[in-house]
Design an enzyme around this catalytic site. Structure first.
Site, PDB file in Angstrom:
ATOM      1  N   TYR A 181       0.841  -1.191   0.000  1.00 29.60           N
ATOM      2  CA  TYR A 181       0.000   0.000   0.000  1.00 29.60           C
ATOM      3  C   TYR A 181       0.885   1.253   0.000  1.00 29.60           C
ATOM      4  CZ  TYR A 181      -3.874  -3.189   0.611  1.00 29.60           C
ATOM      5  OH  TYR A 181      -4.791  -4.197   0.414  1.00 29.60           O
ATOM      6  N   CYS A 350      -8.270 -23.217   9.829  1.00 29.65           N
ATOM      7  CA  CYS A 350      -7.954 -22.585   8.546  1.00 29.65           C
ATOM      8  C   CYS A 350      -7.065 -23.547   7.764  1.00 29.65           C
ATOM      9  CB  CYS A 350      -7.230 -21.268   8.767  1.00 29.65           C
ATOM     10  SG  CYS A 350      -6.515 -20.577   7.246  1.00 29.65           S
ATOM     11  N   CYS A 357     -11.801 -16.338   1.519  1.00 28.26           N
ATOM     12  CA  CYS A 357     -11.284 -15.037   1.954  1.00 28.26           C
ATOM     13  C   CYS A 357     -10.691 -14.226   0.804  1.00 28.26           C
ATOM     14  CB  CYS A 357     -10.253 -15.229   3.060  1.00 28.26           C
ATOM     15  SG  CYS A 357      -8.950 -16.421   2.683  1.00 28.26           S
ATOM     16  N   ALA A 401     -18.932 -32.952   2.887  1.00 29.14           N
ATOM     17  CA  ALA A 401     -20.327 -32.499   2.861  1.00 29.14           C
ATOM     18  C   ALA A 401     -21.170 -33.306   3.838  1.00 29.14           C
ATOM     19  CB  ALA A 401     -20.885 -32.612   1.444  1.00 29.14           C
ATOM     20  N   GLU A 420     -21.394 -44.685   5.803  1.00 23.94           N
ATOM     21  CA  GLU A 420     -20.159 -44.547   5.023  1.00 23.94           C
ATOM     22  C   GLU A 420     -19.493 -45.911   4.929  1.00 23.94           C
ATOM     23  OE1 GLU A 420     -17.407 -44.029   2.751  1.00 23.94           O
ATOM     24  OE2 GLU A 420     -18.461 -42.124   3.093  1.00 23.94           O
TER      25      GLU A 420
END
Length: 648
Positions: A181, A350, A357, A401, A420
């Site tokens: 920046y 994360c 993001c 999912a 499963e």
């Protein structure tokens, strides 16, 4: 004296920044959310998002960058503003919300310089454009070099912005001098080619930040703490080095800076600023450690510090005084509370995919979101609430999912059974097999842990129609299967589906390796084999480019690795036949062949929809999620699974 935390003793020791005491060493790093109003004023969505961080035990929240003038400092749509007194009331609402929850509010003030997503006009230290903006806008993206009068005005604008922050009730202000920046445009020789007293030497390149910091202190007073964020390196050729940054940090300390927040990279070198999973964690901790040795004020370490044990090690070894986290606190705003209680296994991790993001957030003109946290930005609308009529729910498929759907439904009070036939996790096992994808193992472990902790019944079998008729609702997360390749020779023993290579004990040939398909699975398979010097790897892709649909950061890293490792890439190439020692194909319409000792097929996935369709025909209440709905990424699996869990 308060007893140390039994799990992470250093992480939860209070520490001061100037005269402000932070209850622990955990700070939320500033990240733009796109949750403000279009004019930059504070919105209820923005306050609600930050409220969870405070409730979650974060010691200090550094609110996302706020632009300081109405000219060219605003970078992105719905960015927070602090350029006028009319913003103070909303900013006070935000600051008070954090303080009411025992969290220290800090705000970052900035000017975007040449990194203006909104496009021209742009202003910077020198007329040196950001390559991405130049590709998008051409010569219009060449920033105007700031005049001396404009520099003096910006110094005043920063000072007034700091005063507004103090007036609003923020207890600390951070000046953004990192990430490419405006202030970095002056600090880095890569972007500063000025010939006046703002360019050239260390002293001259530091002058703008010197004046900005000094003016801010004059406005807020000596007792009010101001910190500065710096890039240890911008990782640019002929750019800012750690020696530069140490000099700047020492000068800032002399001026009365309360702390240095150390990051790295710029938007052109985004993989060093927002590191993807292919790059080791703690990528910029080395710079924090180097600066800490050179100054006597607190230093923040940041960059892919995803787990509390790693954060503890950094602090305990003296590499930094605070841990500044961005993405991990998006994935779980209650990270600090769970760590403090010794529940690290309950932290939604994360995985550094940069999918929500970055790629699906502001890059697409949307507010910030997260693969592992579907509620980000929708904390109330998508909150888990008790089911009005708890019942029996079946989930078919234990991939991401299915796991997320089962956990969500169980948390709402349903009696959930998960079917499963193989180990829980689905294709997360293959996706996380390469060491350069190891972060996904955290997601796998977390999702499996949660369904087990929340009482989901696990049935190790493939569910059929008859197994499901007694349930009130069924969520089908049956996944997808490899599409294969219908050409002569595809049945040969030297031909294998790529997913069979991405597992423990998978197929491991050497020699000439050909991967058919240049999507994410194909490219990762090629990279995996390129690590073996006994393999010579080629990729054949039908489309004009490989890695379509890959995240920007994946694309950057993999492109570099493909070049470094000599992986041969043939695009616009359609395979016509596979022989025992070669693959025949048409490259841009012309016949060609390439040697092949072994061929891996990575031509995409096709959804497994038959069970969903059969249940639907039977009139059973059924939802289809994840790859069985449409092949996608972990993001799509987690989000569709979560939302189905809310609906049942």
């Amino acid at each position: 004296m308060k007893r140390p935390n039994p799990y992470y003793p250093t992480l939860f020791i209070p520490c001061k920044i100037g005269n402000v005491t932070i209850k622990n060493r955990i700070c939320k790093a500033p990240q733009t959310t796109g949750l403000s109003h279009m004019d930059g004023t504070v919105s209820s969505r923005l306050v609600r998002c930050y409220e969870d961080l405070a409730r979650g035990g974060t010691g200090m929240v550094i609110v996302e960058y706020a632009y300081v003038d109405r000219d060219c400092s605003k970078s992105a749509s719905n960015q927070l503003g602090i350029c006028d007194d009319e913003y103070i009331v909303g900013l006070g609402w935000l600051a008070d919300t954090l303080k009411n929850l025992d969290c220290v509010p800090c705000i970052q003030i900035e000017h975007c310089g040449r990194q203006r997503f909104l496009g021209p006009p742009m202003k910077s230290a020198s007329p040196n454009p950001w390559p991405l903006m130049y590709q998008r806008y051409g010569r219009a993206a060449i920033p105007q070099e700031l005049t001396l009068d404009e520099i003096h005005q910006l110094v005043e604008d920063f000072g007034k912005a700091a005063l507004r922050a103090k007036t609003a009730g923020f207890q600390v202000v951070e000046i953004h001098g990192a990430h490419g920046y405006l202030i970095t445009n002056f600090l880095s020789p890569f972007t500063n080619q000025r010939k006046d007293w703002y360019g050239g030497s260390w002293e001259n390149r530091f002058r703008f930040l010197d004046q900005v910091f000094t003016r801010c202190k004059e406005y807020v007073g000596e007792d009010f703490p101001i910190i500065v964020r710096l890039s240890g390196s911008d990782y640019e050729p002929d750019g800012m080095t750690i020696e530069d940054t140490i000099y700047y940090a020492q000068r800032l300390e002399e001026l009365g800076c309360a702390a240095i927040d150390v990051s790295g990279g710029d938007h052109h070198q985004m993989i060093h600023q927002v590191t993807p999973m292919q790059i080791p964690r703690g990528h910029n901790v080395w710079a924090a450690e180097a600066i800490k040795k050179a100054v006597h004020i607190p230093v923040f370490a940041t960059g892919s510090i995803t787990q509390p044990d790693y954060a503890e090690e950094i602090l305990a070894s003296g590499k930094a005084d605070f841990i500044s986290m961005g993405r991990p606190l998006l994935a779980d705003p209650y990270w600090a509370k769970k760590a403090m209680e010794g529940r690290a296994e309950d932290i939604s991790p994360c995985i550094r995919c940069n999918e929500g993001c970055l790629d699906r957030g502001n890059h697409l003109g949307k507010s910030i979101n997260c693969t592992m946290n579907p509620t980000l930005g929708f904390e109330d609308a998508l909150a888990i609430r008790p089911a009005e009529h708890p019942g029996k729910v079946a989930v078919v498929g234990g991939g991401p999912a299915g796991l997320k759907a089962a956990d969500t439904a169980a948390l709402r009070g349903h009696d959930v059974t998960l079917f499963e036939k193989r180990s829980l996790g689905g294709y997360l096992h293959e996706a996380s097999y390469p060491e350069f994808k190891a972060d996904i193992r955290d997601a796998l472990k977390y999702l499996v842990t949660q369904v087990k902790k929340h009482g989901v019944h696990i049935v190790e079998k493939e569910a059929g129609l008859e197994d499901l008729k007694g349930f009130d609702a069924v969520i089908v997360a049956a996944g997808a299967t490899p599409a294969g390749l219908p050409v002569p020779g595809a049945e040969h023993p030297n031909v294998t589906l790529a997913v069979e290579a991405l597992k423990e004990g998978g197929v491991r040939p050497t020699g000439e390796i050909v991967v058919v398909g240049g999507g994410l699975i194909g490219v990762e398979t090629a990279i995996l084999f390129s690590e073996n010097p006994a393999c010579h790897v080629s990729i054949l892709e039908m489309l004009p480019e490989i890695m379509n649909g890959c995240s920007d950061s994946d694309h950057t890293v993999y492109s570099q690795w493909i070049k470094e490792r000599g992986i041969r890439v043939h695009t616009s190439s359609r395979v016509t036949a596979i022989g025992e020692k070669e693959v025949s194909f048409e490259e841009k319409g012309r016949p060609a062949a390439i040697p092949a000792d072994h061929v891996f097929i990575a031509t995409g996935m096709k959804p497994c929809r038959s069970l969903y369709e059969a249940l639907d025909e039977e009139g059973i209440r059924v939802f289809n999620v994840g790859d069985s709905l449409a092949p996608g990424k972990i993001y799509d699996a987690v989000h569709t699974g979560y939302k189905a869990g809310l609906k049942v």
